[in-house]
Design a protein around this motif. Structure first.
Motif, short mmCIF file in Angstrom:
data_model
loop_
_atom_site.label_atom_id
_atom_site.label_comp_id
_atom_site.label_asym_id
_atom_site.label_seq_id
_atom_site.Cartn_x
_atom_site.Cartn_y
_atom_site.Cartn_z
N ASP A 28 -18.83 -8.00 4.56
CA ASP A 28 -17.54 -7.30 4.48
C ASP A 28 -16.52 -8.22 3.83
O ASP A 28 -16.19 -9.28 4.37
CB ASP A 28 -17.07 -6.87 5.87
N LEU A 29 -16.03 -7.80 2.67
CA LEU A 29 -15.09 -8.61 1.90
C LEU A 29 -13.98 -7.70 1.37
O LEU A 29 -13.94 -7.39 0.17
CB LEU A 29 -15.82 -9.31 0.75
N PRO A 30 -13.09 -7.24 2.24
CA PRO A 30 -12.07 -6.27 1.81
C PRO A 30 -11.15 -6.85 0.74
O PRO A 30 -10.65 -7.96 0.87
CB PRO A 30 -11.30 -5.97 3.10
N LEU A 31 -10.94 -6.07 -0.32
CA LEU A 31 -10.09 -6.52 -1.43
C LEU A 31 -8.69 -5.92 -1.38
O LEU A 31 -7.82 -6.34 -2.15
CB LEU A 31 -10.75 -6.16 -2.76
N LEU A 32 -8.48 -4.94 -0.50
CA LEU A 32 -7.15 -4.35 -0.37
C LEU A 32 -6.79 -4.18 1.10
O LEU A 32 -7.62 -3.80 1.92
CB LEU A 32 -7.10 -2.98 -1.05
N GLU A 33 -5.54 -4.48 1.39
CA GLU A 33 -4.96 -4.23 2.71
C GLU A 33 -3.71 -3.39 2.49
O GLU A 33 -2.90 -3.68 1.60
CB GLU A 33 -4.59 -5.55 3.38
N LEU A 34 -3.58 -2.32 3.26
CA LEU A 34 -2.48 -1.38 3.07
C LEU A 34 -1.45 -1.56 4.19
O LEU A 34 -1.78 -1.43 5.37
CB LEU A 34 -3.01 0.05 3.06
N THR A 35 -0.21 -1.87 3.80
CA THR A 35 0.85 -2.14 4.77
C THR A 35 2.02 -1.18 4.53
O THR A 35 2.60 -1.18 3.44
CB THR A 35 1.36 -3.58 4.63
N PRO A 36 2.37 -0.34 5.51
CA PRO A 36 3.46 0.63 5.31
C PRO A 36 4.78 -0.06 4.96
O PRO A 36 5.11 -1.12 5.49
CB PRO A 36 3.56 1.33 6.67
N ARG A 37 5.50 0.57 4.06
CA ARG A 37 6.86 0.11 3.75
C ARG A 37 7.84 0.74 4.74
O ARG A 37 7.60 1.85 5.23
CB ARG A 37 7.25 0.51 2.32
N PRO A 38 8.96 0.08 5.00
CA PRO A 38 9.94 0.65 5.92
C PRO A 38 10.55 1.94 5.34
O PRO A 38 10.69 2.08 4.12
CB PRO A 38 11.01 -0.45 6.04
N TYR A 39 10.89 2.85 6.22
CA TYR A 39 11.60 4.06 5.80
C TYR A 39 13.01 3.66 5.37
O TYR A 39 13.67 2.86 6.03
CB TYR A 39 11.66 5.05 6.96
N ASN A 40 13.48 4.25 4.25
CA ASN A 40 14.81 3.88 3.74
C ASN A 40 15.50 5.08 3.10
O ASN A 40 14.95 6.20 3.08
CB ASN A 40 14.69 2.72 2.73
N ASN A 41 16.70 4.86 2.58
CA ASN A 41 17.49 5.94 2.00
C ASN A 41 16.83 6.55 0.77
O ASN A 41 16.98 7.75 0.49
CB ASN A 41 18.89 5.45 1.65
N ILE A 42 16.11 5.72 0.00
CA ILE A 42 15.42 6.25 -1.19
C ILE A 42 14.37 7.27 -0.78
O ILE A 42 14.28 8.37 -1.37
CB ILE A 42 14.77 5.09 -1.98
N LEU A 43 13.58 6.94 0.24
CA LEU A 43 12.59 7.89 0.72
C LEU A 43 13.24 9.13 1.32
O LEU A 43 12.76 10.25 1.14
CB LEU A 43 11.68 7.22 1.76
N GLN A 44 14.36 8.95 2.00
CA GLN A 44 15.07 10.09 2.58
C GLN A 44 15.45 11.09 1.49
O GLN A 44 15.25 12.31 1.62
CB GLN A 44 16.31 9.62 3.32
N GLN A 45 15.98 10.59 0.37
CA GLN A 45 16.37 11.47 -0.73
C GLN A 45 15.15 12.13 -1.37
O GLN A 45 15.21 13.30 -1.77
CB GLN A 45 17.15 10.67 -1.77
N LEU A 46 14.05 11.41 -1.45
CA LEU A 46 12.84 12.00 -2.02
C LEU A 46 12.31 13.12 -1.13
O LEU A 46 11.90 14.18 -1.62
CB LEU A 46 11.77 10.92 -2.19
N TYR A 47 12.32 12.90 0.18
CA TYR A 47 11.83 13.94 1.09
C TYR A 47 12.67 15.21 0.98
O TYR A 47 12.12 16.32 1.01
CB TYR A 47 11.81 13.43 2.53
N LEU A 48 13.96 15.08 0.83
CA LEU A 48 14.81 16.26 0.73
C LEU A 48 14.49 17.07 -0.53
O LEU A 48 14.65 18.30 -0.54
CB LEU A 48 16.29 15.85 0.72
#
Length: 260
Positions: A28-48
């Motif tokens: 097992d040699l994982p080449l990618l690790e996925l880490t969530p980004r914090p929720y922010n105003n940019i994402l808020q506007q995109l969701y709307l």
């Protein structure tokens, strides 16, 4: 027979178990690790803006998990966006969407090209806005193709993708015992980011790069490896696969071994 499993840790187990049951040694040699980004105003506007969006493309199970969590945080509900058509890159992502009661279109080939070839893109009238739930650096090709078709793209960067810090030590441990295994070594490469991380990891061990036979997801990634092979004159053996199902990977290896 040695298989180097480069899948992220949270997705590697089914493939590892399938191959070990068939007599493979698996590293097992994982080449990618996925880490969530914090929720922010940019994402808020995109969701709307989803209220006027026709399609959401979801590129991984992680994108489903983070995307749905942030959808709730945005104040929107699935009921408010029930007009949207959903596209999942593959069966695992589609299953995670179904856990939320969402049906999705799934391409035959689990790539950007496969999703672009879905009939939905030709049958949906007045397609003007499409959202991508994705990780940093992913699906650039598909987004560009949509922009070239004059479709407004909403770019939800929900998580970061990086090579896990512990992978470097795992690789050194593997190098110390690699002579125990007889080439070819088998591995699966599912994204350009994974391939680039592999090249960085193996920079001082070209003999390992050359000893691997790579199962490559989709035509575009396959052509990238062929380009790198021609550019560096390296010995890169690769075969294109259409999905990442453990049985598909196992059957492909078995068929290739018969030809060796």
């Amino acid at each position: 027979m040695l298989f180097i499993n480069t899948r992220p840790i949270d997705r590697a187990q089914p493939l590892t178990e399938c191959l070990r049951q068939s007599g493979f040694d698996v590293v097992d040699l994982p080449l990618l690790e996925l880490t969530p980004r914090p929720y922010n105003n940019i994402l808020q506007q995109l969701y709307l803006q989803l209220l006027s969006t026709q399609i959401i493309v979801v590129v991984s199970p992680t994108a489903v998990q983070v995307g749905m969590q942030y959808l709730q945080q945005s104040g929107l509900s699935l009921l408010q966006i029930q007009h949207i058509q959903w596209i999942a890159v593959g069966k695992k992502t589609a299953q995670r969407l179904s856990d939320y009661g969402v049906e999705s279109h799934v391409p035959m080939v689990e790539t950007s090209e496969g999703m672009l070839n879905l009939p939905l893109f030709n049958t949906l009238k007045d397609l003007k806005k499409i959202a991508f739930w994705r990780g940093e650096g992913g699906r650039q090709f598909m987004m560009q193709q949509c922009q070239d078709r004059h479709i407004d793209v909403l770019n939800f960067v929900l998580y970061d993708r990086a090579c896990p810090p512990e992978t470097h030590q795992r690789f050194l441990d593997f190098v110390a015992r690699v002579d125990q295994f007889e080439p070819p070594y088998w591995s699966c490469i599912s994204s350009e980011a994974s391939w680039n991380n592999w090249l960085v990891l193996t920079r001082d061990h070209q003999e390992i790069v050359s000893a691997c036979h790579y199962l490559v997801l989709g035509e575009r990634l396959y052509q990238l490896l062929r380009h790198d092979k021609n550019a560096t004159q390296a010995c890169l053996n690769s075969t294109k696969i259409l999905n990442l199902e453990p049985e598909t990977i196992l059957q492909t290896i078995v068929q290739l071994q018969r030809k060796l």
